[in-house]
Motif scaffolding. Structure first.
Motif, PDB file in Angstrom:
ATOM      1  N   GLY A 149      -2.668  11.815   8.528  1.00  0.00           N
ATOM      2  CA  GLY A 149      -1.526  11.329   8.224  1.00  0.00           C
ATOM      3  C   GLY A 149      -0.499  12.196   7.738  1.00  0.00           C
ATOM      4  O   GLY A 149       0.772  11.802   7.625  1.00  0.00           O
ATOM      5  N   ASP A 150      -0.961  13.520   7.225  1.00  0.00           N
ATOM      6  CA  ASP A 150       0.074  14.406   7.064  1.00  0.00           C
ATOM      7  C   ASP A 150       0.830  15.210   8.088  1.00  0.00           C
ATOM      8  O   ASP A 150       0.487  14.981   9.208  1.00  0.00           O
ATOM      9  N   LYS A 151       2.027  15.824   7.950  1.00  0.00           N
ATOM     10  CA  LYS A 151       2.796  16.556   8.710  1.00  0.00           C
ATOM     11  C   LYS A 151       2.906  17.795   8.259  1.00  0.00           C
ATOM     12  O   LYS A 151       3.430  18.177   7.443  1.00  0.00           O
ATOM     13  N   MET A 206       0.995  -1.262  -0.038  1.00  0.00           N
ATOM     14  CA  MET A 206       0.032   0.199   0.023  1.00  0.00           C
ATOM     15  C   MET A 206       0.746   1.210  -0.244  1.00  0.00           C
ATOM     16  O   MET A 206       1.753   1.435   0.649  1.00  0.00           O
ATOM     17  N   GLU A 207       0.427   2.292  -0.895  1.00  0.00           N
ATOM     18  CA  GLU A 207       1.344   3.243  -1.108  1.00  0.00           C
ATOM     19  C   GLU A 207       1.200   4.455   0.315  1.00  0.00           C
ATOM     20  O   GLU A 207      -0.141   4.593   0.834  1.00  0.00           O
ATOM     21  N   ASN A 208       2.108   5.049   0.823  1.00  0.00           N
ATOM     22  CA  ASN A 208       2.068   5.842   1.977  1.00  0.00           C
ATOM     23  C   ASN A 208       1.672   7.332   1.592  1.00  0.00           C
ATOM     24  O   ASN A 208       2.043   8.013   0.437  1.00  0.00           O
ATOM     25  N   THR A 209       0.565   7.689   1.916  1.00  0.00           N
ATOM     26  CA  THR A 209      -0.128   8.884   1.266  1.00  0.00           C
ATOM     27  C   THR A 209       0.227  10.279   2.204  1.00  0.00           C
ATOM     28  O   THR A 209      -0.435  11.294   2.105  1.00  0.00           O
ATOM     29  N   GLU A 210       1.004   9.848   3.278  1.00  0.00           N
ATOM     30  CA  GLU A 210       1.560  11.182   4.096  1.00  0.00           C
ATOM     31  C   GLU A 210       2.225  12.112   3.244  1.00  0.00           C
ATOM     32  O   GLU A 210       2.928  12.009   2.345  1.00  0.00           O
ATOM     33  N   MET A 211       1.794  13.542   3.439  1.00  0.00           N
ATOM     34  CA  MET A 211       2.284  14.741   2.908  1.00  0.00           C
ATOM     35  C   MET A 211       3.026  15.454   3.765  1.00  0.00           C
ATOM     36  O   MET A 211       2.507  15.688   5.059  1.00  0.00           O
ATOM     37  N   LEU A 212       4.055  15.962   3.669  1.00  0.00           N
ATOM     38  CA  LEU A 212       5.084  16.897   4.386  1.00  0.00           C
ATOM     39  C   LEU A 212       4.629  18.172   3.748  1.00  0.00           C
ATOM     40  O   LEU A 212       4.873  18.626   2.865  1.00  0.00           O
TER      41      LEU A 212
END
Length: 188
Positions: free
Chosen positions: A61-63, A1-7
């Motif tokens: 999930g973003d930071k 599964m692809e990590n969808t976290e956006m910085l």
């Protein structure tokens, strides 16, 4: 599964004169792989539209990434408010420059460290204010402190002359670079 976290990065300086510090923040955020960087040059107490936009953009999930704590919050209460907004979106906060460590509030340890650092920073600001007040009192007692020279009142004659010539308040304020309050003070 692809990590969808956006910085998402946020860079701020108080004035446009702080170009080197501003550029250094952007470079550091880019090096941390922030996909989007919001930038502004405004005082911490002014309306910070880019900070609002950066927080609005956060998703689960973003930071939000900042280089230093003082680029983000004014005091402990403000930091708490910002952290609540960030966490309500299911996001975290990353502060890059806390000594040799990076603090990430998506962990319990990160939250603890952040709370301690914010408290220490506020304590340091309050101690600095106290020392400043003590220094001013000492300088006044020695007759060395005169306070800030009011600049707008030096223009009172110009304001009155322009008003008598029929120039509108807005144009007078713009032409002389003064606030509405200063304009009315000059007319008294």
């Amino acid at each position: 599964m692809e990590n969808t976290e956006m910085l998402i990065g946020y860079a701020r300086t108080s004035t446009i004169d702080q170009t080197a510090g501003y550029e250094a923040q952007v470079v550091e955020l880019e090096a941390y792989d922030c996909e989007r960087i919001f930038k502004e040059q405004v005082s911490a107490v002014a309306s910070r539209d880019e900070l609002t936009r950066s927080i609005d953009m956060l998703r689960t999930g973003d930071k939000l990434v900042v280089t230093k704590l003082d680029r983000l919050a004014r005091n402990v209460m403000h930091m708490g408010e910002l952290l609540q907004l960030i966490e309500a979106k299911g996001a975290g906060l990353v502060i890059l420059s806390l000594g040799s460590e990076t603090v990430d509030t998506s962990t319990a340890t990160g939250k603890l460290i952040l709370n301690m650092m914010v408290s220490v920073a506020q304590f340091e600001r309050e101690m600095m204010k106290e020392r400043q007040i003590e220094g001013i009192k000492r300088a006044k007692a020695e007759g060395k402190y005169k306070g800030r020279v009011p600049t707008a009142m030096k223009q009172a004659d110009q304001v009155k002359a322009l008003v008598e010539a029929g120039v509108t308040r807005v144009l007078v304020m713009e032409q002389l670079g003064m606030s509405k309050a200063s304009y009315y003070r000059c007319l008294k």
